[in-house]
Write a protein that holds these residues in place. Structure first.
Motif, mmCIF file in Angstrom:
data_model
loop_
_atom_site.group_PDB
_atom_site.id
_atom_site.type_symbol
_atom_site.label_atom_id
_atom_site.label_comp_id
_atom_site.label_asym_id
_atom_site.label_seq_id
_atom_site.Cartn_x
_atom_site.Cartn_y
_atom_site.Cartn_z
ATOM 1 N N SER A 15 0.816 -1.216 0.000
ATOM 2 C CA SER A 15 0.000 0.000 0.000
ATOM 3 C C SER A 15 0.848 1.264 0.000
ATOM 4 O O SER A 15 0.315 2.358 0.111
ATOM 5 C CB SER A 15 -0.895 0.009 1.241
ATOM 6 N N GLY A 16 2.156 1.116 -0.114
ATOM 7 C CA GLY A 16 3.044 2.266 -0.044
ATOM 8 C C GLY A 16 3.744 2.382 1.294
ATOM 9 O O GLY A 16 4.699 3.132 1.432
ATOM 10 N N GLU A 17 3.274 1.641 2.284
ATOM 11 C CA GLU A 17 3.901 1.633 3.611
ATOM 12 C C GLU A 17 4.961 0.536 3.653
ATOM 13 O O GLU A 17 4.822 -0.496 3.002
ATOM 14 C CB GLU A 17 2.842 1.363 4.691
ATOM 15 N N TYR A 18 5.993 0.744 4.467
ATOM 16 C CA TYR A 18 7.026 -0.272 4.618
ATOM 17 C C TYR A 18 6.441 -1.513 5.292
ATOM 18 O O TYR A 18 5.651 -1.412 6.219
ATOM 19 C CB TYR A 18 8.207 0.254 5.433
ATOM 20 N N ILE A 19 6.846 -2.651 4.817
ATOM 21 C CA ILE A 19 6.443 -3.929 5.399
ATOM 22 C C ILE A 19 7.585 -4.325 6.327
ATOM 23 O O ILE A 19 8.683 -4.648 5.869
ATOM 24 C CB ILE A 19 6.191 -4.961 4.293
ATOM 25 N N GLY A 125 7.082 -6.289 -12.754
ATOM 26 C CA GLY A 125 7.063 -5.344 -11.645
ATOM 27 C C GLY A 125 5.822 -4.491 -11.642
ATOM 28 O O GLY A 125 5.001 -4.561 -12.555
ATOM 29 N N ASP A 126 5.723 -3.689 -10.583
ATOM 30 C CA ASP A 126 4.578 -2.775 -10.454
ATOM 31 C C ASP A 126 5.005 -1.322 -10.524
ATOM 32 O O ASP A 126 4.180 -0.437 -10.387
ATOM 33 C CB ASP A 126 3.814 -3.040 -9.147
ATOM 34 N N SER A 127 6.296 -1.065 -10.742
ATOM 35 C CA SER A 127 6.773 0.318 -10.790
ATOM 36 C C SER A 127 7.688 0.529 -11.986
ATOM 37 O O SER A 127 8.241 -0.420 -12.544
ATOM 38 C CB SER A 127 7.516 0.673 -9.499
ATOM 39 N N LEU A 128 7.831 1.784 -12.346
ATOM 40 C CA LEU A 128 8.686 2.146 -13.472
ATOM 41 C C LEU A 128 10.115 1.664 -13.248
ATOM 42 O O LEU A 128 10.757 1.159 -14.169
ATOM 43 C CB LEU A 128 8.646 3.671 -13.682
ATOM 44 N N ARG A 146 -0.888 -4.506 -12.478
ATOM 45 C CA ARG A 146 -1.671 -3.388 -11.941
ATOM 46 C C ARG A 146 -1.837 -3.445 -10.428
ATOM 47 O O ARG A 146 -2.458 -2.557 -9.854
ATOM 48 C CB ARG A 146 -3.046 -3.355 -12.608
ATOM 49 N N THR A 147 -1.309 -4.464 -9.776
ATOM 50 C CA THR A 147 -1.340 -4.535 -8.322
ATOM 51 C C THR A 147 -0.270 -3.607 -7.751
ATOM 52 O O THR A 147 0.563 -3.077 -8.499
ATOM 53 C CB THR A 147 -1.115 -5.993 -7.865
ATOM 54 N N GLY A 148 -0.296 -3.367 -6.438
ATOM 55 C CA GLY A 148 0.699 -2.476 -5.835
ATOM 56 C C GLY A 148 0.619 -1.086 -6.424
ATOM 57 O O GLY A 148 -0.440 -0.463 -6.441
ATOM 58 N N ASN A 149 1.745 -0.619 -6.966
ATOM 59 C CA ASN A 149 1.817 0.708 -7.602
ATOM 60 C C ASN A 149 1.502 0.660 -9.085
ATOM 61 O O ASN A 149 1.677 1.644 -9.798
ATOM 62 C CB ASN A 149 3.232 1.292 -7.444
ATOM 63 N N GLY A 150 1.047 -0.489 -9.566
ATOM 64 C CA GLY A 150 0.913 -0.698 -11.005
ATOM 65 C C GLY A 150 -0.037 0.230 -11.730
ATOM 66 O O GLY A 150 0.244 0.662 -12.846
#
Length: 181
Positions: A15-19, A125-128, A146-150
Motif C-alpha cells: 500500500s506504499g507503507e514499509y512492510i 514489476g509494479d513500478s517504473l 496493476r497490483t501495488g503501484n501498477g
C-alpha cells in the motif's frame, strides 16, 4: 525461461507503507499460485527487490530473511520454487549499483543462476524502476502488473510509453498468458 519478479506489489500486498514484519507481509494468493505454476511448467523464478527499510532502520536483515522464508514455504507448499532472491538494503541516497532502476540486482541474479545474459528473461514489476531495470539489464521484455503501484505506473506509461512492456491485471494474468504460449 527466467522470470524475475519484484516483491512488494507483485508477490505481496503493498500500500506504499514499509512492510516491517512477517505478520505485515501478506501474500497475494494468486501470485503464490502463479509462481508455483511457473516452476511446475519448467520456468526459473527469481526475485529482485529494493528493501531500503533496512537502511532506514525499520527492520533488519533477519526480519527480511524471515519474510523470504515465508515466501519459500508458501510457494513450496503449492509445488513451486523461488530459485533466487536478491535484495538491495541501501538507502536511495547511498547511490549504490544494486537499487533498481540500476541493474545490480539483476546482474547478481544472472551470476547466481550461472547465466550468460538475461536476453531470455522477463522482468515483472509494479513500478517504473522495475521495468527500467529489467530492460536496462537486457531482459527480453518487461511486464507491468496493476497490483501495488501498477495502476499509477500504467498512467505514467500512457504518457511515456516504454517499448517491450506489456500490462497485466496481476501476476496470475501474466502467468496465464505466458503458459498459454
Amino acid at each position: 525461461m527466467l522470470v524475475i519478479l519484484d516483491r512488494d506489489g507483485v508477490i505481496n500486498r503493498y500500500s506504499g507503507e514499509y512492510i516491517c514484519s512477517v505478520e505485515e507481509w501478506l501474500p497475494i494468493a494468486s501470485s503464490i499460485e502463479a509462481i508455483a505454476r511457473l516452476t511446475q511448467a519448467g520456468h526459473t523464478v527469481a526475485v529482485a527487490t529494493n528493501q531500503s527499510g533496512i537502511a532506514r532502520g525499520y527492520y533488519d536483515h533477519l526480519i527480511l530473511e524471515q519474510m523470504h522464508a515465508q515466501l519459500h514455504r508458501l510457494v513450496q507448499a503449492l509445488g513451486g520454487k523461488v530459485d533466487c532472491i536478491a535484495y538491495c538494503p541501501h538507502h536511495p541516497d547511498e547511490d549504490c549499483q544494486c537499487r533498481k532502476p540500476r541493474t545490480g540486482l539483476l546482474e547478481d541474479i544472472r551470476q547466481q543462476l550461472g547465466l550468460k545474459d538475461l536476453s531470455e528473461a522477463v522482468m515483472v514489476g509494479d513500478s517504473l524502476k522495475d521495468l527500467e531495470a529489467g530492460l536496462a539489464a537486457g531482459c527480453k521484455s518487461a511486464a507491468l502488473v496493476r497490483t501495488g503501484n501498477g495502476k499509477e505506473t500504467e498512467r505514467y506509461l500512457r504518457q511515456h510509453p516504454l517499448a517491450r512492456v506489456s500490462v497485466w491485471n496481476n501476476l496470475a494474468a501474466f502467468v496465464d498468458h505466458l503458459l498459454s504460449q
